[in-house]
Design an enzyme around this catalytic site. Structure first.
Site, PDB file in Angstrom:
ATOM      1  N   HIS A 100      -3.212  -4.433   3.745  1.00 46.61           N
ATOM      2  CA  HIS A 100      -4.191  -3.685   4.547  1.00 46.61           C
ATOM      3  C   HIS A 100      -3.731  -3.283   5.953  1.00 46.61           C
ATOM      4  O   HIS A 100      -4.098  -2.208   6.418  1.00 46.61           O
ATOM      5  CB  HIS A 100      -5.537  -4.396   4.664  1.00 46.61           C
ATOM      6  CG  HIS A 100      -6.537  -3.645   5.493  1.00 46.61           C
ATOM      7  ND1 HIS A 100      -7.060  -2.440   5.091  1.00 46.61           N
ATOM      8  CD2 HIS A 100      -7.099  -3.899   6.702  1.00 46.61           C
ATOM      9  CE1 HIS A 100      -7.919  -2.005   6.016  1.00 46.61           C
ATOM     10  NE2 HIS A 100      -7.950  -2.857   6.996  1.00 46.61           N
ATOM     11  N   HIS A 112     -10.184   1.178   0.318  1.00 46.75           N
ATOM     12  CA  HIS A 112     -10.206   2.613   0.007  1.00 46.75           C
ATOM     13  C   HIS A 112     -10.415   2.900  -1.485  1.00 46.75           C
ATOM     14  O   HIS A 112     -10.328   4.063  -1.903  1.00 46.75           O
ATOM     15  CB  HIS A 112      -8.927   3.284   0.507  1.00 46.75           C
ATOM     16  CG  HIS A 112      -8.844   3.367   1.991  1.00 46.75           C
ATOM     17  ND1 HIS A 112      -9.734   4.113   2.731  1.00 46.75           N
ATOM     18  CD2 HIS A 112      -8.017   2.786   2.887  1.00 46.75           C
ATOM     19  CE1 HIS A 112      -9.436   3.994   4.024  1.00 46.75           C
ATOM     20  NE2 HIS A 112      -8.407   3.182   4.141  1.00 46.75           N
ATOM     21  N   ASP A 144       0.791  -1.226   0.000  1.00 48.54           N
ATOM     22  CA  ASP A 144       0.000   0.000   0.000  1.00 48.54           C
ATOM     23  C   ASP A 144       0.833   1.292   0.000  1.00 48.54           C
ATOM     24  O   ASP A 144       1.397   1.685   1.027  1.00 48.54           O
ATOM     25  CB  ASP A 144      -0.923   0.035   1.221  1.00 48.54           C
ATOM     26  CG  ASP A 144      -1.678  -1.266   1.447  1.00 48.54           C
ATOM     27  OD1 ASP A 144      -1.122  -2.346   1.199  1.00 48.54           O
ATOM     28  OD2 ASP A 144      -2.824  -1.197   1.902  1.00 48.54           O
ATOM     29  N   HIS A 186      -0.751  -2.603   6.906  1.00 40.60           N
ATOM     30  CA  HIS A 186       0.349  -1.640   6.768  1.00 40.60           C
ATOM     31  C   HIS A 186       1.589  -2.018   7.564  1.00 40.60           C
ATOM     32  O   HIS A 186       2.526  -1.216   7.653  1.00 40.60           O
ATOM     33  CB  HIS A 186      -0.120  -0.212   7.098  1.00 40.60           C
ATOM     34  CG  HIS A 186      -1.023   0.376   6.051  1.00 40.60           C
ATOM     35  ND1 HIS A 186      -1.247   1.726   5.933  1.00 40.60           N
ATOM     36  CD2 HIS A 186      -1.758  -0.210   5.061  1.00 40.60           C
ATOM     37  CE1 HIS A 186      -2.093   1.948   4.930  1.00 40.60           C
ATOM     38  NE2 HIS A 186      -2.418   0.793   4.388  1.00 40.60           N
ATOM     39  N   GLU A 225      -4.038   1.644  -3.010  1.00 37.50           N
ATOM     40  CA  GLU A 225      -5.298   2.124  -2.430  1.00 37.50           C
ATOM     41  C   GLU A 225      -5.171   3.364  -1.545  1.00 37.50           C
ATOM     42  O   GLU A 225      -6.163   3.995  -1.230  1.00 37.50           O
ATOM     43  CB  GLU A 225      -5.980   0.994  -1.643  1.00 37.50           C
ATOM     44  CG  GLU A 225      -5.275   0.638  -0.352  1.00 37.50           C
ATOM     45  CD  GLU A 225      -6.248   0.277   0.778  1.00 37.50           C
ATOM     46  OE1 GLU A 225      -7.466   0.205   0.560  1.00 37.50           O
ATOM     47  OE2 GLU A 225      -5.760   0.078   1.904  1.00 37.50           O
ATOM     48  N   ASN A 226      -3.925   3.686  -1.135  1.00 32.41           N
ATOM     49  CA  ASN A 226      -3.752   4.823  -0.220  1.00 32.41           C
ATOM     50  C   ASN A 226      -2.941   5.964  -0.810  1.00 32.41           C
ATOM     51  O   ASN A 226      -2.536   6.879  -0.083  1.00 32.41           O
ATOM     52  CB  ASN A 226      -3.043   4.362   1.071  1.00 32.41           C
ATOM     53  CG  ASN A 226      -3.754   3.260   1.797  1.00 32.41           C
ATOM     54  OD1 ASN A 226      -3.286   2.133   1.832  1.00 32.41           O
ATOM     55  ND2 ASN A 226      -4.903   3.581   2.362  1.00 32.41           N
TER      56      ASN A 226
END
Ligand SMILES: [Fe+2]
Ligand SMILES: [Fe+2]
Ligand SMILES: [Fe+2]
Ligand SMILES: [Fe+2]
Ligand SMILES: [Fe+2]
Ligand SMILES: [Fe+2]
Ligand SMILES: [Fe+2]
Ligand SMILES: [Fe+2]
Lengths: 266, 266, 266, 266
Positions: free
Chosen positions: D176, D68, D8, D178, D39-40
């Site tokens: 997810h 996200h 991510d 992180h 996604e981030n």
């Protein structure tokens, strides 16, 4: 001693419905104390100073809150001075402005009003069961009557709180689910109890939020901005409680519901 | 066409209350169809073959279930043959015995009864909104009336389901929270709606489980075995719905509640 | 000053792996203090007096616990006398036996060992952030070093705790997810940090529980009894931390992992 | 066949770290395929068309997403045309733009890349286990290799997915949380597995969000806007996997981690 409690006022429709019917309800029931939950009045999320005054002007003596207390930044401008507004007492004391209970004089008697928030499926704040013990230890001796607005999601946590304080407060009424429950009763030791008083706001939506948006969210699971409509048919949900002269006991608790299908009767 | 729906029958007290009052209710209201939610009849969790028969003998035509469907292993012995029992239709089809809806003949008419389960704060099974579309596509043409027991936790998911199928089923009634709500109404397109019908079982406990245990769990957060009492005062919660001759529309929905404080009136 | 910390010992395979390798690890690393998380040693859920002694005999000086602390009733028989066992300190003090931290003498120095539990996606017990402040106020002056086992689910709550106590404790190591993370580091103010140390138990299962059962649960969402196998290949996860002579600072934190694919090297 | 997967990418720091190090990593490892979770990248929440192109320009062949995906409205402008971007395949098909897997040609071979999202402690979308079966039935025959980015919160759901598809895909890597996990391994039937690859973004914050804000939220439980910083020290987390010539088997999976404490080595 009679009190009226009105559930979560939701957005402009809730505000208008409250303003219209609360005076009529007071004329009809002649309560000595009126309590209104105001956590959703500012477009569904939180409250502003101006709307707090609107609720008082409509006839409330005390305004209770819930998980939306701090949604509008305006709250920080007035919460510490708002002596008729309480927020859930079990927000962490050290880090939270405002207060969680208030003592109100009604003629010769003192009524304590407490606001607490549940933790099941809600944020993990401080223990509401430990907190109510702590508050009661502080105020029990000074109060003739005590009313508790327990803002919580599940029926189990609400019923548990009811039985936990049965005989120690005069009434426990739930808020937050926005749907009135049909279980008003006097618990064995005398406390009046109702799982949820319901909300005051749009009649044709979901919890007071536009139904199309809520349904859309259930269908596609994507971010969507929930909103409460500016106009439409309203409803009011509340209850009226007659306190007994016996300490921490109630004689009667009755539901109030005004909807398009069930209009207000003088 | 009139139906009676009785909420979650809870343990021995629920069983006894059902057996006592369902025949009286049927004599009073003369419904053509009687539906009972039986997910808690086996000591609060699940059902057995023998108790399934008890519910039918008491007067039910269809038994609906919920998240406790598979709590007692006995269910596996009879679910595939139990043609009057349905479990939530949105359990994964490929991996789940039993069925999620049933069509029942009442004189010349066909009534579909569907059971679905919500997902908010409950297990992530299949999408109840997608599933109801799928089932309605299958049975709509064959049914004169359709009743849906939506077993779910939150008021938002239940109201969303109500509006989602408004005009496509005759009635949506919620179960699971064990507390009756006071929001029975006819939705704009004609569907009868009630957020939760409430439960049938102990009157003096929390959701039908011993209150001391539930409170203890809230105080100490340690493992505790919840149990439903063997004896004590009971209550029954249900509703009666009059279907309209118009397809997928109801004329009236009324609450039924029998408690020690509110005894049965012939 | 060097310490070894070994993650959640899981069932018989965990017990055997610990018994086999902890003496070898102590011979290799020569720590002054050995801490072992024992919340899963009793068939995956809880601990017994006998297994508590097994962990001590294997070489632990302190045993920490977690959300499974009270799963086996045997705990009530010995927890108040078990002066080397601590359970999460933020269980409600008034209602919980046992203690949440312990001070241990190692030669001339005093090491405080604290156990706390997170609340995100876990039970809503007392605030771990408020609790750590309270404990540090009590023990800071008496301790040369402080080790915190933070038993929590999410990476966010664990990292938040790490930075919150950075410079106030010597090391924060997470437990509970049963999977070792690869983020061991020294935080800006000197505290050694690791999100999760991982578990000690079955190598070929899911979190140490039989994988067929766990997968089955994900497929059918029905009740299933999870179980930890009695035999099979084991793994051990831990870390070794060198404390600095500066108060509340560490010099080094390193991962320990022994698996069939990565055997122990003397 | 070698692939690199980068976790991510979080905000501007993530973007810069990716841009700096991905070319170096490609030069060092010489992968045939590079996959990046994006996604981030748009200030921590979602992606824009411009940032999607930035990731491709930095060297990605496929961009995967997660919970996200739809946070920035810009996604709706390009997702249907973005043939190198996939979002979790188990968003409800009927209501979701974009696609959940893509087949990529690498010389003579076809690599399928799938994106799925877990449901434990995340939104209740469609069943990822049923969905992976469905996708594999469609693409298995056409693919030489299959890579799955399983975006999920818990170690249990991720390990369950790993074992569920073991021998049916070439690699399963989680995203997810992180935080990189230290459990890279080859499962019994040959699939490469890693619970979480970790994120690419700020090194000195909590999950890439300003730590002061996250800690504040844990202390006061009031609404706070999380934000990812514009500048500061970065980290990159990823893994490199060597696929075997045997179908659905990997030879090796290794962690990649570049941090201020652990600089990139050519
Ligand atoms: Fe509300
Ligand atoms: Fe609320
Ligand atoms: Fe139930
Ligand atoms: Fe239920
Ligand atoms: Fe554990
Ligand atoms: Fe645990
Ligand atoms: Fe992410
Ligand atoms: Fe995510």
């Amino acid at each position: 001693m009679r009190i009226i409690f009105i559930g979560d006022v939701m957005g402009p429709i809730g505000q208008e419905t409250l303003t219209t019917y609360l005076p009529k309800l007071k004329a009809k029931y002649r309560p000595q104390l009126t309590i209104v939950n105001g956590e959703n009045i500012a477009m569904g999320k939180g409250i502003t100073k101006s709307l707090y005054k609107t609720i008082l002007t409509a006839g409330a003596d005390v305004v209770t809150m819930g998980n939306h207390t701090f949604d509008k930044d305006d709250i920080y401008e007035f919460i510490d001075d708002a002596n008729k507004l309480i927020r859930p007492a079990n927000f962490p004391a050290q880090h939270t402005p405002g207060k969680g209970y208030v003592l109100t004089k009604v003629n010769q008697t003192t009524v304590g009003v407490i606001n607490l928030q549940g933790r099941v499926f809600l944020d993990s704040i401080d223990d509401p069961f430990a907190k109510v013990d702590e508050i009661l230890a502080e105020i029990q001796a000074q109060c003739d009557y005590i009313f508790l607005d327990f803002h919580a999601e599940t029926t189990s946590e609400k019923e548990a709180m009811g039985y936990y304080v049965d005989g120690r407060v005069t009434a426990v009424v739930g808020t937050h689910t926005h749907v009135q429950t049909n279980d008003a009763k006097i618990l064995p030791k005398g406390t009046a109890y109702l799982t949820d008083v319901g909300m005051t706001g749009p009649y044709d939506e979901i919890l007071g939020m536009r139904k199309e948006r809520v349904i859309e969210r259930f269908l596609n699971h994507r971010p969507v901005r929930f909103e409460t409509p500016l106009s439409g048919r309203g409803q009011l949900n509340g209850c009226v409680i007659d306190f007994s002269s016996t300490k921490n006991a109630a004689r009667k608790i009755e539901l109030i519901q005004i909807t398009p299908d069930q209009p207000f009767l003088e």
